[in-house]
Design an enzyme around this catalytic site. Structure first.
Site, PDB file in Angstrom:
ATOM      1  N   ASP A 140      -6.601  -7.368   1.650  1.00 51.87           N
ATOM      2  CA  ASP A 140      -6.705  -8.814   1.438  1.00 51.87           C
ATOM      3  C   ASP A 140      -7.529  -9.115   0.194  1.00 51.87           C
ATOM      4  O   ASP A 140      -7.196 -10.003  -0.599  1.00 51.87           O
ATOM      5  CB  ASP A 140      -7.383  -9.487   2.638  1.00 51.87           C
ATOM      6  CG  ASP A 140      -6.633  -9.271   3.939  1.00 51.87           C
ATOM      7  OD1 ASP A 140      -5.406  -9.086   3.879  1.00 51.87           O
ATOM      8  OD2 ASP A 140      -7.282  -9.281   4.996  1.00 51.87           O
ATOM      9  N   ASN A 196       0.857  -1.184   0.000  1.00 44.07           N
ATOM     10  CA  ASN A 196       0.000   0.000   0.000  1.00 44.07           C
ATOM     11  C   ASN A 196       0.894   1.236   0.000  1.00 44.07           C
ATOM     12  O   ASN A 196       2.126   1.130   0.082  1.00 44.07           O
ATOM     13  CB  ASN A 196      -0.973  -0.013   1.183  1.00 44.07           C
ATOM     14  CG  ASN A 196      -0.277  -0.035   2.540  1.00 44.07           C
ATOM     15  OD1 ASN A 196       0.791   0.555   2.722  1.00 44.07           O
ATOM     16  ND2 ASN A 196      -0.882  -0.723   3.508  1.00 44.07           N
ATOM     17  N   ARG A 197       0.294   2.403  -0.078  1.00 37.29           N
ATOM     18  CA  ARG A 197       1.083   3.622  -0.235  1.00 37.29           C
ATOM     19  C   ARG A 197       2.035   3.834   0.952  1.00 37.29           C
ATOM     20  O   ARG A 197       3.206   4.182   0.763  1.00 37.29           O
ATOM     21  CB  ARG A 197       0.160   4.829  -0.386  1.00 37.29           C
ATOM     22  CG  ARG A 197       0.894   6.134  -0.680  1.00 37.29           C
ATOM     23  CD  ARG A 197      -0.071   7.303  -0.847  1.00 37.29           C
ATOM     24  NE  ARG A 197       0.644   8.517  -1.196  1.00 37.29           N
ATOM     25  CZ  ARG A 197       1.239   9.313  -0.298  1.00 37.29           C
ATOM     26  NH1 ARG A 197       1.207   8.997   0.995  1.00 37.29           N
ATOM     27  NH2 ARG A 197       1.859  10.401  -0.691  1.00 37.29           N
ATOM     28  N   LYS A 198       1.540   3.600   2.163  1.00 31.51           N
ATOM     29  CA  LYS A 198       2.378   3.794   3.346  1.00 31.51           C
ATOM     30  C   LYS A 198       3.569   2.846   3.330  1.00 31.51           C
ATOM     31  O   LYS A 198       4.708   3.254   3.609  1.00 31.51           O
ATOM     32  CB  LYS A 198       1.541   3.577   4.609  1.00 31.51           C
ATOM     33  CG  LYS A 198       2.322   3.773   5.899  1.00 31.51           C
ATOM     34  CD  LYS A 198       1.442   3.527   7.118  1.00 31.51           C
ATOM     35  CE  LYS A 198       2.252   3.669   8.411  1.00 31.51           C
ATOM     36  NZ  LYS A 198       1.418   3.395   9.612  1.00 31.51           N
ATOM     37  N   GLU A 199       3.332   1.580   2.999  1.00 31.82           N
ATOM     38  CA  GLU A 199       4.421   0.595   2.941  1.00 31.82           C
ATOM     39  C   GLU A 199       5.422   0.955   1.855  1.00 31.82           C
ATOM     40  O   GLU A 199       6.642   0.811   2.042  1.00 31.82           O
ATOM     41  CB  GLU A 199       3.840  -0.798   2.690  1.00 31.82           C
ATOM     42  CG  GLU A 199       3.031  -1.344   3.862  1.00 31.82           C
ATOM     43  CD  GLU A 199       2.122  -2.500   3.489  1.00 31.82           C
ATOM     44  OE1 GLU A 199       1.637  -3.186   4.404  1.00 31.82           O
ATOM     45  OE2 GLU A 199       1.875  -2.702   2.269  1.00 31.82           O
TER      46      GLU A 199
END
Length: 490
Positions: free
Chosen positions: A275, A205-208
Site C-alpha cells: 500500500d 508483486n512478484r507472486k502476482e
C-alpha cells in the site's frame, strides 16, 4: 536535498482519487506460555490491541501522511467495523471519504494475533465477503468516483478482490480518466491483467506477476520479457514488479527497464508495505517525478513501513531521513503542526524503545543559560521535546511588550539546535496539557524551581519517570537582556 524538498512541496499540492477495497485491520498483541487444557491449542495472554485502517484505506492514509489530498471511494457494511472505518477516515484532515454502505455484506475485518516480544504473527481471523458488488452498489460506486475525477491529478485503483473493483467499475473509471487526461495506477489482484486494460501503470508483486504471466521471474531479463508481453496484452504504459528484499523493477512500453534495489531495513511487519509503495508512486508521479525518482522514493518508504508494527503510514520526515541518512533533519520538520503529527512521532520513538524527555519555556531571546538546560536535558534522554509558549501565552505571562520574537521565529531558532528533536507550541499558560499527552520519561527544568513547582511533575512521577533540575547559569536572563537592550547598555 533541494530536489527532494521540492518534490515534497509539489506533493502537498496534489490530489489523488483512490478507489479500492477498504478493511479494518486489528492487531492483538500478547504471548503464548501454555497450551489450553480444553484442546491442543495455544493460549494467548493478550497484553494490548490496536486498530488500523487497512487495505485501500491504508493507501489513502499514506497519501495523506505524505501531504497530498486524497478523495477515497470504498465500500463498507452496515456494522460496527464500517462505522469505525468511516470515523477513522473522516478524522484525517487530508482524506475526503466517500463510502458506499451495502447492508447486504459485512465490512472486511482482519484480526491478527501477534507475539509482542518476537513481532511474529501467530494467527489471523478474517470476516469478509469477496463477491462482486451488486449492480445497484456498483452504480453508486461509479457515481461517487466519476463525480470526482476532474479534481484528480492522478487516479489510484487498489484492488484486494473484495468486490469494489468489478470489471465494469475498472473499465468505466479507466476510460473516463483517460478522456480527462488523468493517469491511472493500478495495484492489481486479478491474474487477468486484461481487466485493467488502458491503465498507465500496473504494480503487481512478484507472486502476482508470476501467476499472471507464468514467468519464473528469476532474472531481470525474464521479468522484462514477460512484462512487455503483459503490457501489450493490457495496453498499459508500464509495469512495475515489486520483489520484497530484491527491490523493484519497472518495465516501460518504450525504453530500458529500471531496477531499484531494496533499501536496508529491520523488518518487523510487512503488512501494508505494498500500500505504501502504491501511495508513494502515485503522489510522486502526480507531483511530476520521473519513473526513477518515484521508484527510489517508493523503495525508501517501503523500508520505513516494514520497520513498523502493523499497517503504518510514512511521513515526509521519515522519508527524508531514509533517503538522506547523513543529512540533518531540517529545522522546519522539527516543528510540530498538529496533535496527530506529535502522536505519530511519539509512537515511532516508543516502538524503538527510546526515552523521551520534555522541557518548556518562552525562549524569547536564546542565551547560554537556555543552551545549558537544553543540552543537559538532551543528555538525559534519547529524544527531547521542547514545549514553547505561544505569543498569546507569553503576553499573558510577561506583559504586552513581549515576546520580542514571534512564536515561529522562536520555534525555528530552537529547532536549529542539535539538542532539540521536536518543538511543540502550546497556547495555555502552562504545558500541563502537552505533558499529559506526551507522558515523558524525563521532565527537565532549570534549578531555580523546586521539584514541586515543576508543572506536570505528578504525571511523570506516577509513571515512574524522573524530574530533573539543571543548575541555572548565573548572569543570564531574557528579561535582563531585553532591559539592557532598551537602555542601550551591554
Amino acid at each position: 536535498m533541494n530536489n527532494f524538498d521540492t518534490l515534497l512541496q509539489s506533493i502537498a499540492r496534489t490530489t489523488v482519487v483512490c478507489v479500492g477495497d477498504l478493511m479494518l485491520d486489528e492487531f492483538v498483541y500478547g504471548e503464548v506460555s501454555r497450551i489450553s487444557p480444553e484442546a491442543p491449542a495455544p493460549v494467548i495472554a493478550v497484553q494490548r490491541s490496536e486498530i488500523n485502517v487497512g487495505g485501500a484505506g491504508n493507501v489513502a492514509r499514506n497519501i495523506a501522511a505524505l501531504g497530498a489530498r486524497c478523495i477515497f471511494v470504498g465500500l463498507i457494511g452496515d456494522d460496527e467495523a464500517g462505522r469505525t472505518l468511516n470515523a477513522e477516515l473522516a478524522s484525517e484532515a487530508r482524506i475526503e471519504p466517500l463510502l458506499v454502505c451495502d447492508p447486504a455484506r459485512p465490512t472486511t475485518r482482519k484480526v491478527r494475533f501477534v507475539s509482542e516480544h518476537f513481532s511474529t504473527h501467530m494467527l489471523r481471523a478474517d470476516w469478509e465477503t469477496a463477491a462482486a458488488a451488486s449492480a445497484e452498489i456498483e452504480q453508486r460506486l461509479l457515481d461517487a468516483i466519476l463525480s470526482q475525477l476532474e479534481r484528480a491529478d492522478i487516479v489510484l485503483l487498489s484492488d484486494y478482490a473484495k468486490g469494489v473493483l468489478t470489471v465494469r467499475v475498472i473499465a468505466t473509471v479507466i476510460e473516463a480518466a483517460r478522456k480527462l487526461g488523468k493517469r491511472v495506477i493500478v495495484d492489481p489482484k486479478s491474474a487477468n491483467f486484461a481487466i485493467y486494460r488502458g491503465a498507465t501503470l500496473l504494480t503487481p508483486n512478484r507472486k502476482e506477476f508470476v501467476t499472471a504471466t507464468r514467468c519464473a521471474a528469476d532474472s531481470m531479463d525474464e521479468i522484462a520479457t514477460a512484462a512487455q508481453e503483459a503490457i501489450a496484452f493490457a495496453d498499459c504504459e508500464a509495469m512495475l514488479v515489486t520483489q520484497s528484499e530484491h527491490g523493484m523493477t519497472l518495465v516501460p512500453r518504450a525504453g530500458e527497464p529500471i531496477h531499484v534495489p531494496a533499501m536496508p531495513a529491520k523488518v518487523r511487519d510487512v503488512s501494508g508495505a505494498g500500500d505504501t509503495v502504491a501511495a508513494v508512486l502515485a503522489v510522486a508521479l502526480a507531483a511530476g517525478a520521473d519513473w526513477g525518482t518515484a521508484m527510489r522514493a517508493a523503495s525508501a518508504a517501503a523500508a520505513v513501513a516494514v520497520s513498523k508494527n502493523g499497517t503504518a503510514v510514512v511521513t515526509p520526515a521519515e522519508l527524508r531521513r531514509k533517503i538522506l541518512p547523513h543529512a540533518s533533519l531540517a529545522a522546519e520538520d522539527k516543528i510540530i503542526g498538529s496533535d496527530a503529527e506529535l502522536d505519530l512521532r511519539l509512537a515511532e520513538w516508543r516502538r524503538d524503545g527510546l526515552r523521551v524527555g520534555f522541557t518548556n519555556g518562552c525562549f524569547d531571546i536564546l542565551h547560554p543559560g537556555h543552551v545549558k538546560v537544553l543540552t543537559a536535558a538532551r543528555g538525559a534522554c534519547d529524544r527531547l521535546i521542547v514545549g514553547l509558549n505561544s505569543d498569546a501565552s507569553v503576553r499573558r505571562l510577561k506583559g504586552e511588550s513581549r515576546p520580542v520574537q514571534n512564536e515561529r521565529a522562536r520555534a525555528e531558532v530552537l529547532a536549529a539546535l542539535e539538542a532539540v528533536d521536536l518543538v511543540a507550541i502550546f497556547e495555555e499558560d502552562t504545558p500541563l496539557k502537552l505533558i499529559t499527552r506526551i507522558e515523558p520519561s524525563v521532565l527537565v527544568k532549570g534549578g531555580d524551581y523546586t521539584r514541586e513547582q515543576v508543572v506536570g511533575h505528578e504525571i511523570v512521577a506516577a509513571r515512574g519517570g524522573e524530574v530533573l533540575l539543571i543548575d541555572v547559569l548565573p548572569g543570564f536572563s531574557t528579561t535582563s537582556l531585553v532591559e539592557k537592550a532598551r537602555e542601550g547598555t551591554s
